[in-house]
Design an enzyme around this catalytic site. Structure first.
Site: not given
Ligand code: XIL
Length: 302
Positions: A127, A169, A206, A235, A237
């Site tokens: 990020e 990422n 996401h 990641e 969802d």
């Molecule tokens: C999130 C986790 O799922 C949570 O439990 C935590 O509180 C915050 O981080 N991008 C990422 C992940 O790269 O590491 C994040 O994970 C979600 C967004």
């Protein structure tokens, strides 16, 4: 195949999930994990605040719970994440300049060395770009140490572990026409041109109604792959339910399968109740562990 992991493996891909160490004692959770998934990402346990809570003192207990579970089950591990502006320990949040640069590089070196031989891919940097239309780097304490902090992190990771794949990422990099996507693309292009060690780009993926799956998703994955890197969905969802959610999941899987170098998909949790999202039902299993319509559409698309 009859599971996500086996079906993905038929085309040489992996299917993974984020795992939380404190859920490894939940038998429903572990039952689904062991049955369906071939790759795991620690949801929080390999972040900087978890592994180096005090400067120079590393705490691997919870991360090792996940790694040992994975190894015992023949699963591979995606390391997440060596350098990030978020989830930094307090000592690091309060650092700047050369001291911070050296602390970051020491963290990368120590953690990548500790896990050498056990990590399939590292999210080396997470990020680092701004949202919106600027295409600029995200302002952070790490960015303020100099624009070369990302390549310095990649070089340190390669020096510590020459066999793990090294990934960048990010999120909101799905739509090919967005400035952030273009900016990350130019960085990867520049790294490849100058021999900075980068092997892969992770797309967090996401999605929700305000940030839907873009229709040009396949184009984005294909264009990055054409730079000579693997691409992964890291990641995933998608908020929603029923056939609408199932169709969006199917579209993502189809976009990945249409790109030879898209070699893996990871969902960010197992059951809806495991999701980091405050509300909604974004995952493939309901809170009781039953397969949802989205599960079936993913399995059929793989
Ligand atoms: C999130 C986790 O799922 C949570 O439990 C935590 O509180 C915050 O981080 N991008 C990422 C992940 O790269 O590491 C994040 O994970 C979600 C967004």
């Amino acid at each position: 195949g009859t599971t996500l992991g086996a079906s993905a493996a038929e085309s040489g891909r992996y299917f993974g999930t984020a795992v939380a160490a404190n859920k490894l004692s939940d038998s429903t959770y572990v039952g689904i994990l062991n049955r369906e998934f071939k790759m795991v990402t620690a949801e929080n346990e390999m972040k900087i605040d978890a592994l180096e809570p005090t400067q120079g003192q590393f705490t691997y207990t919870n991360a090792d719970r996940i790694v040992n579970h994975a190894v015992g089950q023949g699963m591979r591990v995606r390391g997440h994440t060596l350098a990030w502006h978020s989830q930094q320990p307090t000592w690091m949040q309060n650092m700047s300049g050369t001291a911070l640069r050296n602390a970051m590089l020491n963290h990368v070196t120590k953690v990548a060395t500790y896990y050498r031989g056990k990590i399939h891919s590292w999210d080396v940097v997470n990020e680092a770009f701004q949202d919106g239309t600027s295409g600029a780097r995200r302002d952070s304490n790490l960015q303020r140490t100099g624009n070369d902090w990302i390549e310095a992190a990649f070089r340190a990771a390669r020096a510590a572990d020459s066999s793990a794949k090294l990934c960048y990422n990010d999120y909101n990099t799905d739509n090919w026409s967005h400035a952030k996507t273009q900016a990350v693309y130019r960085m990867v292009q520049d790294f490849k041109a100058r021999g900075v060690p980068i092997d892969c780009v992770g797309f967090q993926a996401h999605f929700n109604s305000g940030n839907p799956v873009p229709s040009n998703y396949h184009t984005t994955l294909q264009n990055f792959a054409a730079l000579g890197v693997d691409v992964q969905i890291t990641e995933l969802d998608i908020e929603g339910s029923g056939s609408s959610q199932a169709q969006q999941y199917q579209g993502i899987v189809q976009a990945c399968l249409a790109v030879t170098r898209c070699n893996g998909i990871t969902v960010w949790g197992i059951r809806d109740s495991d999701s980091w999202r405050a509300s909604g039902t974004p995952l493939l299993f309901d809170s009781s562990g039953n397969k949802k319509a989205a599960y079936t559409s993913v399995l059929n698309a793989l």
